[in-house]
Design an enzyme around this catalytic site. Structure first.
Site, PDB file in Angstrom:
ATOM      1  CE  LYS A 107       1.413   5.549   7.736  1.00 53.31           C
ATOM      2  NZ  LYS A 107       1.337   4.078   7.924  1.00 53.31           N
TER       3      LYS A 107
HETATM    4  C1  LIG Z   1      -0.039   3.890   7.678  1.00 54.55           C
HETATM    5  C2  LIG Z   1      -0.454   2.435   7.928  1.00 54.55           C
HETATM    6  C3  LIG Z   1      -1.780   2.140   7.689  1.00 54.55           C
HETATM    7  C4  LIG Z   1      -2.743   2.938   7.073  1.00 54.55           C
HETATM    8  O1  LIG Z   1      -2.616   3.232   5.819  1.00 54.55           O
HETATM    9  P1  LIG Z   1      -3.252   4.715   5.156  1.00 54.55           P
HETATM   10  O2  LIG Z   1      -2.396   4.981   3.713  1.00 54.55           O
HETATM   11  O3  LIG Z   1      -3.416   5.730   6.251  1.00 54.55           O
HETATM   12  O4  LIG Z   1      -4.683   3.990   4.572  1.00 54.55           O
HETATM   13  C5  LIG Z   1      -1.987   0.651   7.768  1.00 54.55           C
HETATM   14  N1  LIG Z   1      -1.271  -0.103   8.185  1.00 54.55           N
HETATM   15  C6  LIG Z   1      -0.014   0.143   8.715  1.00 54.55           C
HETATM   16  C7  LIG Z   1       1.030  -0.858   9.253  1.00 54.55           C
HETATM   17  C8  LIG Z   1       0.558   1.437   8.532  1.00 54.55           C
HETATM   18  O5  LIG Z   1       1.625   1.851   8.752  1.00 54.55           O
END
Ligand SMILES: *Cc1c(COP(=O)(O)O)cnc(C)c1O
Length: 334
Positions: A107
């Site tokens: 993210k």
């Molecule tokens: C945010 C995240 C997810 C989920 O991602 P989405 O875009 O919400 O589907 C899965 N694994 C990790 C490690 C994350 O940080």
């Protein structure tokens, strides 16, 4: 590029307004009015381009004049300033490592891109923007880090008590400055529904310019396409890849599907889910029934009502059989 609301009863807006608003006034998610094709030359010669050049080419049509080219170039450079290595695991199997950013969460890419866009949009504005964000763990840290010290922006993070890891809790609660973390007695879905309630509150909206930094926001959602271009850039096999994406709110995989629709060769997507299996159930029954989220050790995937799935349906013009042919659901991490 204009963005329309998936509820179709709000005016279309520019990238700038879509990022500032987060969600459309009718509470629908914003969606680009077309998915531009990436040039065939770029796709054929991906490995000849730098990740900054790919980032600029891919994001430029989505930003659509809201940000001048020289500033967008700088934003992209700062966004992707760490490696995205594709690691060989076994015969024909690779892993794209997305944990080399400052908070170790993928993210970081979306949070860094969005914070810099918002910083640019806010430049000559005396009103502050308040970002409200719900986190199941990873989002909060990436958003806090991405927005730390950005002028004119305050960030309020809601996280479920006892459901984020100790490191994540420290990432959320120790920034100071313009970042405030609130510990909520409840689940991630409770945090998300408080955020949605705040956006629907007209009194609050009169006082504060509220926006979201969840993958609801196109500024955070769309730059995630870049991972897929970077994966293909390093892909040496003959066949197009099958890509498995650990999914929670379905923002990451949905961005991958946008990359595919723009021309990136991908054979299949696998949405890997944990016990929070609203989408695997939907794929089996074609009925969308959101569930209460259940807590697992993969807390970033503990989402019972994934916000971005409506965007995936829109990409396939609500045609579920077309969607099924590209999309396989898998259960893992049980
Ligand atoms: C945010 C995240 C997810 C989920 O991602 P989405 O875009 O919400 O589907 C899965 N694994 C990790 C490690 C994350 O940080």
């Amino acid at each position: 590029m204009q963005y329309y609301s998936l509820y179709k009863s709000a005016p279309t807006v520019s990238f700038r307004e879509a990022v500032i608003n987060g969600q459309a006034p009718d509470k629908g998610l914003y969606f680009p009015d077309n998915i531009p094709q990436v040039s065939k030359e770029l796709i054929r010669n991906l490995s000849a381009y730098s990740k900054e050049a790919i980032g600029f080419e891919v994001m430029k049509p989505y930003v659509g004049g809201s940000i001048p080219d020289d500033i967008l170039k700088k934003i992209v450079e700062e966004t992707v300033s760490f490696p995205f290595p594709l690691i060989h695991v076994d015969e024909h199997i690779y892993s794209l490592e997305l944990f080399h950013g400052p908070t170790y969460a993928f993210k970081d890419v979306g949070a860094r891109f969005m914070s810099r866009c918002l910083g640019y949009f806010n430049q000559n504005d005396s009103r502050k923007t308040t970002i409200l964000v719900a986190t199941s763990g990873d989002t909060g840290g990436a958003v806090a880090n991405g927005f730390l010290g950005v002028e004119g922006v305050d960030v309020i993070i809601l996280y479920p008590s006892g459901k984020v890891s100790p490191v994540q809790e420290l990432q959320l609660t120790t920034c100071g400055q313009n970042i405030t973390a609130l510990e909520i007695e409840g689940s991630f879905d409770d945090c998300q529904s408080i955020v949605k309630q705040a956006f629907a509150d007209n009194d609050l909206k009169e006082k504060y310019r509220l926006t979201s930094a969840n993958s609801i926001n196109v500024g955070r959602w769309l730059p995630q396409q870049l991972y897929y271009f970077y994966a293909l850039q390093q892909w040496k096999e003959n066949d197009a890849p099958v890509i498995s994406v650990p999914s929670g709110n379905f923002g990451n995989i949905c961005a991958g599907i946008v990359a595919y629709v723009s021309g990136l060769p991908v054979k299949h997507f696998i949405a890997a889910c944990n016990s929070n299996d609203t989408i695997p159930k939907f794929m089996a029954t074609e009925k969308y029934e959101p569930q209460e989220s259940v807590t697992t050790i993969s807390n970033a995937m503990d989402v019972g009502n994934p916000s971005n799935f409506v965007r995936i349906l829109e990409l396939f013009h609500q045609n579920i059989s077309e969607l099924k042919s590209l999309f396989i659901q898998r259960f893992c991490f049980r």
